[in-house]
Design an enzyme around this catalytic site. Structure first.
Site, PDB file in Angstrom:
ATOM      1  N   GLY A 281       0.814  -1.212   0.000  1.00  0.00           N
ATOM      2  CA  GLY A 281       0.000   0.000   0.000  1.00  0.00           C
ATOM      3  C   GLY A 281       0.841   1.252   0.000  1.00  0.00           C
TER       4      GLY A 281
ATOM      5  N   GLY B  82       5.090   7.647   1.553  1.00  0.00           N
ATOM      6  CA  GLY B  82       5.817   6.386   1.615  1.00  0.00           C
ATOM      7  C   GLY B  82       5.067   5.228   0.998  1.00  0.00           C
TER       8      GLY B  82
ATOM      9  CG  ASP C 118      -2.794   9.390  11.648  1.00  0.00           C
ATOM     10  OD1 ASP C 118      -3.971   9.759  11.429  1.00  0.00           O
ATOM     11  OD2 ASP C 118      -1.994   9.122  10.739  1.00  0.00           O
TER      12      ASP C 118
HETATM   13  P1  ATP Z   1      -1.221   7.311   6.289  1.00  0.00           P
HETATM   14  O1  ATP Z   1      -0.030   7.701   5.484  1.00  0.00           O
HETATM   15  O2  ATP Z   1      -2.162   8.432   6.535  1.00  0.00           O
HETATM   16  O3  ATP Z   1      -0.837   6.557   7.528  1.00  0.00           O
HETATM   17  P2  ATP Z   1      -1.934   4.732   5.395  1.00  0.00           P
HETATM   18  O4  ATP Z   1      -2.071   4.202   6.781  1.00  0.00           O
HETATM   19  O5  ATP Z   1      -2.892   4.183   4.404  1.00  0.00           O
HETATM   20  O6  ATP Z   1      -2.068   6.282   5.390  1.00  0.00           O
HETATM   21  P3  ATP Z   1       0.758   3.578   5.351  1.00  0.00           P
HETATM   22  O7  ATP Z   1       0.858   3.618   6.825  1.00  0.00           O
HETATM   23  O8  ATP Z   1       1.965   3.963   4.574  1.00  0.00           O
HETATM   24  O9  ATP Z   1      -0.430   4.521   4.842  1.00  0.00           O
HETATM   25  O10 ATP Z   1       0.311   2.123   4.924  1.00  0.00           O
HETATM   26  C1  ATP Z   1      -0.161   1.851   3.640  1.00  0.00           C
HETATM   27  C2  ATP Z   1      -0.892   0.529   3.649  1.00  0.00           C
HETATM   28  O11 ATP Z   1       0.052  -0.543   3.743  1.00  0.00           O
HETATM   29  C3  ATP Z   1      -1.825   0.331   4.856  1.00  0.00           C
HETATM   30  O12 ATP Z   1      -3.102   0.861   4.616  1.00  0.00           O
HETATM   31  C4  ATP Z   1      -1.854  -1.184   5.000  1.00  0.00           C
HETATM   32  O13 ATP Z   1      -2.856  -1.723   4.182  1.00  0.00           O
HETATM   33  C5  ATP Z   1      -0.470  -1.609   4.486  1.00  0.00           C
HETATM   34  N1  ATP Z   1       0.447  -1.913   5.605  1.00  0.00           N
HETATM   35  C6  ATP Z   1       1.138  -1.034   6.369  1.00  0.00           C
HETATM   36  N2  ATP Z   1       1.889  -1.648   7.293  1.00  0.00           N
HETATM   37  C7  ATP Z   1       1.668  -2.980   7.129  1.00  0.00           C
HETATM   38  C8  ATP Z   1       2.150  -4.181   7.817  1.00  0.00           C
HETATM   39  N3  ATP Z   1       3.001  -4.106   8.851  1.00  0.00           N
HETATM   40  N4  ATP Z   1       1.688  -5.373   7.388  1.00  0.00           N
HETATM   41  C9  ATP Z   1       0.816  -5.440   6.349  1.00  0.00           C
HETATM   42  N5  ATP Z   1       0.328  -4.373   5.686  1.00  0.00           N
HETATM   43  C10 ATP Z   1       0.738  -3.142   6.054  1.00  0.00           C
END
Ligand code: ATP
Ligand code: MG
Length: 274
Positions: free
Chosen positions: A15, A20, A130
């Site tokens: 994702g 990032g 958050d």
């Molecule tokens: P924000 O940048 O506002 O936090 P977000 O939570 O969608 O938005 P990220 O934290 O970068 O962005 O995560 C992107 C996506 O990657 C998440 O929505 C999740 O589906 C996936 N993801 C993140 N961390 C993990 C993990 N440890 N294991 C599996 N999937 C993950």
């Protein structure tokens, strides 16, 4: 032994977030699978500091309901990569999209686990700031864990630092917009409880509580609704316990909101615990 970036191979993109990308990676020798969050931070010292703060917090945490962090890498190009526990069912917001709304017993289970994680964090003077469905991750053991500490920080004695405008404002509590009216004796912990209440409501209703289904947020209108409107609540058909629980989370006055420790004793999360 320490893991280095060259030991890892990328399997797929999990994702994208603000600034990032998260990859599924595998250790070439052990075949252990992890999630690797890569943040492009070379030209932005603020983002860089934020990521190191995230890392520092994750390294210090040891809770079954907080995503475990294994290491942090600085690449020569300036990117920063965080190696963390892989949560194979993804986030609650993606589960909402693929499987539809959550039943009450499922939400009671989610609430219990998130509260356990929050109780741990708050006990260690950490405010997440958050909390939202995309930052709550699930694995196939049906464990729910809190992730993404990009904007959280360790509470210091200076409270004004916790008032700074960060986080996804849709899930922000009234006192973060208007501390004079809703702040009471302001400590940032109650803001996480508000976000938990909104998250549970969203997973039950299938859409963000302050907006009709499908409507794109108009931030000014949303902020007015949060600060001047009634807090959102569950419809009549929800159980008494669930409605009461959400009400305890969504008190506009932050000092009236229950703490994580208090909510862990609420009938909604206690009743079907054997
Ligand atoms: P924000 O940048 O506002 O936090 P977000 O939570 O969608 O938005 P990220 O934290 O970068 O962005 O995560 C992107 C996506 O990657 C998440 O929505 C999740 O589906 C996936 N993801 C993140 N961390 C993990 C993990 N440890 N294991 C599996 N999937 C993950
Ligand atoms: Mg995230």
């Amino acid at each position: 032994s320490a893991i280095s970036v060259s030991d890892l191979e990328k399997l797929q993109v999990l994702g994208h977030g603000n600034g990032g990308t998260v990859y599924k990676v595998r250790h070439k020798r052990t075949h252990d699978v992890y999630a690797l969050k890569v943040v492009h931070a070379d030209s932005d010292p603020t983002l860089r500091r934020q990521v190191f703060r995230e890392m520092e917090i994750l390294r210090r945490t040891d809770s079954p309901h907080v995503v475990r962090c294994h290491s942090i890498f600085e690449k020569p190009c300036g990117d920063i990569a965080i190696l963390m526990e892989y949560m194979n069912l993804g986030s609650l917001d993606s589960l909402l999209k693929t499987h539809g709304t959550f039943s009450e017993p499922k939400l009671a289970d989610v609430a219990r686990q998130v509260l356990d994680g929050l109780n741990y964090l708050h006990g260690h003077k950490i405010i997440h700031r958050d909390l939202k469905p995309s930052n709550l991750l699930v694995n196939d053991a049906m464990e729910v864990k809190i992730a993404d500490f990009g904007v959280s920080k360790i509470m210091c004695r200076t409270l004004d630092a916790c008032n700074s405008y960060v986080g996804t404002c849709a899930y922000m509590s009234p006192e973060r917009f208007d501390p004079d009216t809703y702040g009471g004796n302001y400590n940032g912990y109650a803001g996480d409880i508000w976000s938990l209440g909104l998250t549970l409501l969203e997973l039950y209703l299938g859409h963000f509580p302050f907006l009709p289904p499908g409507q794109r947020p108009d931030w000014a209108a949303l902020m007015c609704a949060i600060c001047f409107g009634e807090p959102p609540s569950l419809p009549e058909q929800a159980s008494e316990e669930f409605r009461s629980f959400v009400q305890c989370c969504l008190q506009k006055e932050s000092s009236k909101r229950w703490t994580a420790a208090q909510l862990l004793t609420h009938p909604f999360v206690c009743k079907d615990q054997r």
